[in-house]
Design an enzyme around this catalytic site. Structure first.
Site, short mmCIF file in Angstrom:
data_model
loop_
_atom_site.label_atom_id
_atom_site.label_comp_id
_atom_site.label_asym_id
_atom_site.label_seq_id
_atom_site.Cartn_x
_atom_site.Cartn_y
_atom_site.Cartn_z
NE ARG A 59 -9.19 -6.64 3.14
CZ ARG A 59 -8.40 -6.23 3.55
NH1 ARG A 59 -8.26 -4.96 2.37
NH2 ARG A 59 -7.74 -5.51 4.06
CB THR A 94 -1.14 -0.04 1.82
OG1 THR A 94 -1.74 -0.76 1.93
CG2 THR A 94 -1.62 1.37 1.72
N1 ASP Z 1 -3.45 -1.93 4.39
C1 ASP Z 1 -4.01 -2.67 3.67
C2 ASP Z 1 -5.12 -3.62 3.10
O1 ASP Z 1 -5.28 -4.40 4.56
C3 ASP Z 1 -2.72 -3.46 2.35
C4 ASP Z 1 -1.30 -3.29 2.59
O2 ASP Z 1 -1.09 -2.44 3.74
O3 ASP Z 1 -0.64 -2.90 2.19
O4 ASP Z 1 -5.66 -3.46 2.71
#
Ligand code: ASP
Length: 325
Positions: free
Chosen positions: A206, A178
């Site tokens: 989700r 992310t």
């Molecule tokens: N926090 C993000 C999610 O759960 C994933 C990530 O940080 O890569 O969608």
């Protein structure tokens, strides 16, 4: 000390911190991957800094930085997004303006090239905070935001990663990429944004923490701004970014101490893995995580800039740097 970095010192005119999630230990060994990710983070921080340097708004700076990271296929956002269990992309993003606590977010986008722009459009051109699914895609199209085909977003790497996860050939959730950006502009206002494809092999529908205000993204110019990365389900349960802010505002903790408490006493306590970047009104910057491999870059008007990747992590050590300026 948790892996990460703290920068304090004289209050700068403006400050920027960006993150690109985590590199798995395997990818952290690939020089070309690390270089491309570092270069994109440095470019994103510079782009935001250039806007702030000419007294541009935090919204413009955060949007510009995140668009660069969304376009880089090394991160799990925009192009290179994680795939759902049925091989689709469903992207989430949020942006929050700390001046007036205005926020805009989108979840489950499938066609918008730069989801952060859609989040900003929700903030500036609708009366809502969060749009999801088909309606969010339609809204973004009506706003004239650039669209892209599924083939643009899907990379071979993410297709392979999905296959490996479904065949249980790799441990779950070992690649969290992310992206996020938090800035304090020359007018003293704090803005935070986050963009993600979520986690690989997620069920269709989700939604993670990134687009949820107070979970993965939060900004209050009086207190702090933050963007999270990691296993979203845990960040939602502890309302991570808002808790950081609340600990500072209500308990009077400084940014560094509040960050330690959120990660050690809340995130780790519920079994969550990940980290956050944050900054405060004085331009102090913190990046901290409870797992190695957090990718981040920071830049301030006083010339302080920080390397984008903890080299101790690249060589496989679970140790963090701690810069005190
Ligand atoms: N926090 C993000 C999610 O759960 C994933 C990530 O940080 O890569 O969608």
């Amino acid at each position: 000390m948790l892996p990460g970095c703290t920068i304090k010192g004289v209050s700068p005119r403006w400050a920027v911190i960006v993150h690109g999630g985590f590199l798995s230990p395997q990818r952290a060994q690939q020089v070309a991957v690390v270089q491309e990710a570092r270069a994109a983070l440095a470019e994103a921080a510079r782009a935001a800094g250039a806007i702030l340097d000419r007294d541009g708004s935090g919204m413009d700076a955060v949007e510009a930085a995140i668009m660069i990271l969304e376009d880089c296929p090394q991160f799990d956002a925009g192009r290179g997004s994680a795939l759902t269990a049925d091989g689709q992309v469903e992207m989430d993003a949020a942006i929050m303006r700390g001046q007036d606590l205005a926020a805009g977010a989108v979840a489950g986008l499938t066609r918008v090239r730069n989801p952060i722009r859609a989040a900003r459009a929700v903030l500036e051109r609708s009366s809502h905070v969060l749009l999801q699914g088909t309606g969010a895609d339609q809204f973004a199209a009506q706003q004239g935001l650039e669209q892209a085909e599924l083939s643009y977003f899907v990379t071979d790497r993410m297709r392979d990663h999905l296959r490996a996860l479904q065949q249980q050939a790799v441990p779950a959730n070992n690649d969290l990429g992310t992206v996020g950006c938090v800035v304090r502009d020359a007018g003293g206002q704090i803005t935070a944004g986050t963009s993600t494809g979520g986690i690989t092999n997620k069920l269709p529908g989700r939604v993670g923490d990134s687009p949820l205000i107070g979970a993965g993204t939060y900004a209050d110019s009086r207190v702090c701004g933050a963007s999270a990365t990691g296993q979203g389900e845990y960040f939602i349960r502890i309302a991570a970014t808002h808790t950081l802010c609340a600990l500072m505002e209500m308990k009077g903790l400084d940014l560094d101490t509040a960050m330690e408490q959120v990660i050690r006493q809340r995130l780790s306590a519920v079994g969550g893995k990940g980290g956050m970047i944050a900054l405060d009104p004085a331009g102090a910057l913190v990046a901290r995580a409870n797992i190695p491999g957090l990718l981040f870059a920071a830049l301030r008007s006083d010339g302080v800039s920080v390397a984008t990747f903890d080299d101790a992590v690249a060589s496989g050590h679970d140790a963090g740097e701690n810069h005190e300026h």
